[in-house]
Design a protein around this motif. Structure first.
Motif, PDB file in Angstrom:
ATOM      1  N   GLU A   1       0.833  -1.195   0.000  1.00  0.00           N
ATOM      2  CA  GLU A   1       0.000   0.000   0.000  1.00  0.00           C
ATOM      3  C   GLU A   1       0.874   1.254   0.000  1.00  0.00           C
ATOM      4  OE1 GLU A   1      -2.669  -0.124   3.241  1.00  0.00           O
ATOM      5  OE2 GLU A   1      -3.792  -1.871   2.506  1.00  0.00           O
ATOM      6  N   ALA A   2       0.357   2.322  -0.597  1.00  0.00           N
ATOM      7  CA  ALA A   2       1.126   3.556  -0.758  1.00  0.00           C
ATOM      8  C   ALA A   2       1.558   4.148   0.582  1.00  0.00           C
ATOM      9  CB  ALA A   2       0.308   4.587  -1.545  1.00  0.00           C
ATOM     10  N   ALA A   3       0.767   3.957   1.630  1.00  0.00           N
ATOM     11  CA  ALA A   3       1.088   4.533   2.934  1.00  0.00           C
ATOM     12  C   ALA A   3       2.368   3.960   3.520  1.00  0.00           C
ATOM     13  CB  ALA A   3      -0.077   4.293   3.901  1.00  0.00           C
ATOM     14  N   HIS A   4       2.798   2.776   3.058  1.00  0.00           N
ATOM     15  CA  HIS A   4       3.988   2.123   3.619  1.00  0.00           C
ATOM     16  C   HIS A   4       5.253   2.358   2.783  1.00  0.00           C
ATOM     17  CE1 HIS A   4       1.479  -0.039   6.504  1.00  0.00           C
ATOM     18  NE2 HIS A   4       0.673  -0.372   5.502  1.00  0.00           N
ATOM     19  N   LEU A   5       5.108   2.851   1.568  1.00  0.00           N
ATOM     20  CA  LEU A   5       6.255   2.894   0.661  1.00  0.00           C
ATOM     21  C   LEU A   5       7.390   3.764   1.181  1.00  0.00           C
ATOM     22  CD1 LEU A   5       4.474   3.088  -2.818  1.00  0.00           C
ATOM     23  CD2 LEU A   5       5.502   1.101  -1.706  1.00  0.00           C
ATOM     24  N   ALA A   6       7.062   4.862   1.868  1.00  0.00           N
ATOM     25  CA  ALA A   6       8.109   5.779   2.327  1.00  0.00           C
ATOM     26  C   ALA A   6       8.916   5.216   3.479  1.00  0.00           C
ATOM     27  CB  ALA A   6       7.482   7.113   2.747  1.00  0.00           C
ATOM     28  N   ARG A   7       8.427   4.144   4.133  1.00  0.00           N
ATOM     29  CA  ARG A   7       9.103   3.666   5.346  1.00  0.00           C
ATOM     30  C   ARG A   7       9.619   2.230   5.234  1.00  0.00           C
ATOM     31  NH1 ARG A   7       6.148   4.754  10.834  1.00  0.00           N
ATOM     32  NH2 ARG A   7       8.294   4.266  11.466  1.00  0.00           N
ATOM     33  N   ILE A   8       9.441   1.584   4.103  1.00  0.00           N
ATOM     34  CA  ILE A   8       9.791   0.167   4.045  1.00  0.00           C
ATOM     35  C   ILE A   8      11.295  -0.069   4.141  1.00  0.00           C
ATOM     36  CG2 ILE A   8       7.731  -0.468   2.754  1.00  0.00           C
ATOM     37  CD1 ILE A   8       9.445  -0.536   0.238  1.00  0.00           C
ATOM     38  N   PHE A   9      12.120   0.976   3.931  1.00  0.00           N
ATOM     39  CA  PHE A   9      13.567   0.801   4.034  1.00  0.00           C
ATOM     40  C   PHE A   9      14.080   1.082   5.444  1.00  0.00           C
ATOM     41  CE2 PHE A   9      12.887   1.728  -0.491  1.00  0.00           C
ATOM     42  CZ  PHE A   9      13.506   0.632  -1.051  1.00  0.00           C
ATOM     43  N   GLU A  10      13.172   1.380   6.388  1.00  0.00           N
ATOM     44  CA  GLU A  10      13.587   1.570   7.767  1.00  0.00           C
ATOM     45  C   GLU A  10      13.836   0.210   8.431  1.00  0.00           C
ATOM     46  OE1 GLU A  10      10.755   3.908   9.877  1.00  0.00           O
ATOM     47  OE2 GLU A  10      10.684   5.484   8.343  1.00  0.00           O
TER      48      GLU A  10
END
Length: 485
Positions: free
Chosen positions: A409-418
């Motif tokens: 989902e788009a809401a997770h894309l910015a944080r998946i590399f954390e």
């Protein structure tokens, strides 16, 4: 021309009177001469004398001619002075008036010239100071906003305008309350304008990408009229607060990831000590579970150590890059995942020209390939296809890892590399992930002076694209990480 006519009308009565006076004086002179003459009787004084009349007329005409000439000269001087004043008023301060010989008009022209020269010099100084001020405000990292006593915007620099999403050329002269809908900021500004006391607060702008700013409000005092407005200085804390949140999440996540297997191990050990050792089948099952949890702990610790080592080597410039064939590296990574792919019946297709080479650290980049292929296999349904495509795009290589899995989902894309961030925590633990794989991928790619991006839609799969430079100047990469946790 109109000025000249007005002067002629103004001075004409004077010169007519002068001409009449000259004529009268001439007649009196004739009368006096004849009085002194004994030859003529008294009554002869009243006889017309043609010569005297002509002399008086010529004298009057001469006086009128001289007067008109004087008027014309004055009119021309005044016209030039008026034209010069008009050019000064229009801003042409480099123009200079000719100084007439007349003392009064010459003094006026010289005074106007001095005034224009002084104004030109002062305006040049003001423009220079304004240019310097704009350059300083424009180059400041902090945002600066100047308001008048009514909260109307007087000036704003580029940093503040960019953060607040405003166009500087279109907002000057408008109220801050109208431009920024933030109750806390407006309240602080109103308080500073009313009390003439400085204020400070950290304000979150939820409608501006959830920015956090430290705002300092200082009164601008006008000694002649009391309060003169307020100056706002803004410090963007968004990145700092984001890093702090990531650190807090990291501590919480790593504690949870370590605590979960330790709790399981402790529980089964206590069960064994309470008598399960006497039941061989149960003891064997419990020991097997304990062994899996120990393996999980070992995997987490190894990934943490690997991530720390990559960061340290990159910061110290110890990541050595050498030319390597991209197709060979991709095939080597695929061989490490061949067993998992075969178990799920997943096909992995590699589309890479055998001649494609890049300067990479082969062991590290193989780890990137293995992690991305392993994730694509884990999160894809059986029988699907994973495609790896290498394409030269300008000065870069684009290596695309496309799967046909569940998507993100788009809401997770910015944080998946954390670190330890999981989209679906239950599924991630079920497939055996530590939550550190993508964080390791990102740091290895950064150590190669590259970057990674992800595109995904739920139900349509995900595409991870690794972008590497085709030409790297130095074999040893000096990398500065922008986010150090």
């Amino acid at each position: 021309m109109n000025q000249r006519r007005r002067l002629i009308r103004q001075f004409l009565p004077f010169y007519l009177l002068l001409g009449g006076l000259v004529f009268t004086l001439t007649l009196l002179a004739i009368h006096a001469t004849r009085m002194r003459s004994a030859e003529a009787p008294m009554s002869s004084l009243l006889r017309p004398d043609l010569h005297a009349f002509l002399w008086a007329t010529l004298s009057g005409l001469l006086a009128a001619t001289v007067g008109i000439g004087v008027i014309h000269h004055i009119s021309r001087s005044l016209e030039r002075t008026r034209e010069g004043a008009r050019r000064f008023a229009e801003g042409d301060l480099t123009f200079r008036l000719d100084v007439p010989a007349s003392a009064e008009l010459g003094s006026l022209a010289a005074t106007l010239n001095r005034m224009a020269a002084q104004l030109h010099e002062r305006i040049a100084i003001i423009n220079q100071q304004r240019t310097q001020q704009e350059a300083m405000l424009g180059s400041m990292v902090e945002g600066v906003i100047a308001l008048d006593r009514h909260g109307v915007l007087l000036q704003i620099n580029k940093s503040a305008a960019g953060w607040l999403g405003l166009a500087p050329e279109a907002i000057i002269g408008r109220s801050l309350h109208e431009l920024i809908r933030n109750h806390e900021l407006n309240r602080m500004v109103d308080e500073t304008l009313s009390t003439h006391k400085p204020a400070e607060a950290e304000i979150r702008f939820h409608d501006l990408e959830d920015r956090s700013m430290q705002v300092y409000a200082t009164p601008l005092l006008d000694q002649t009229q009391g309060g003169g407005g307020a100056l706002l200085v803004l410090h963007d804390l968004t990145r700092i607060r984001r890093l702090e949140r990531m650190r807090r999440d990291f501590v919480a996540n790593v504690s949870h990831e370590l605590k979960t297997p330790l709790t399981s191990i402790k529980g089964f050990v206590e069960t064994l000590l309470d008598g399960a050792l006497e039941q061989p089948e149960e003891a064997t099952r419990f020991c097997t579970i304990i062994a899996k949890q120990v393996d999980r702990l070992q995997a987490i610790i190894e990934d943490l150590l690997s991530l720390s080592r990559i960061e340290q080597e990159a910061e110290q410039g110890q990541v050595i890059l050498k030319p390597a064939n991209l197709r060979d590296v991709l095939h080597t990574g695929l061989m490490s995942c061949a067993h998992q792919a075969a178990e799920k019946g997943i096909t992995v297709d590699i589309h890479c020209d055998p001649a494609f080479t890049a300067r990479i650290n082969v062991p590290l980049f193989e780890q990137v390939v293995v992690n991305l292929i392993d994730n694509a296999i884990k999160y894809s349904d059986p029988g699907r296809t994973v495609t790896i495509q290498v394409t030269p795009i300008g000065p870069h290589w684009e290596i695309r890892f496309q799967d046909q899995g569940c998507g993100i989902e788009a809401a997770h894309l910015a944080r998946i590399f954390e670190r330890f961030y999981r989209v679906d925590k239950a599924r991630s633990r079920k497939v055996g992930g530590t939550g550190l794989g993508l964080a390791i991928v990102k740091h290895i790619v950064s150590a190669h002076q590259g970057r990674i991006r992800v595109e995904s839609q739920p139900g349509s799969g995900s595409c991870f694209t690794v972008i590497l430079p085709r030409h790297v100047e130095d074999a040893v990469v000096m990398n500065r990480f922008t986010e150090t946790l």
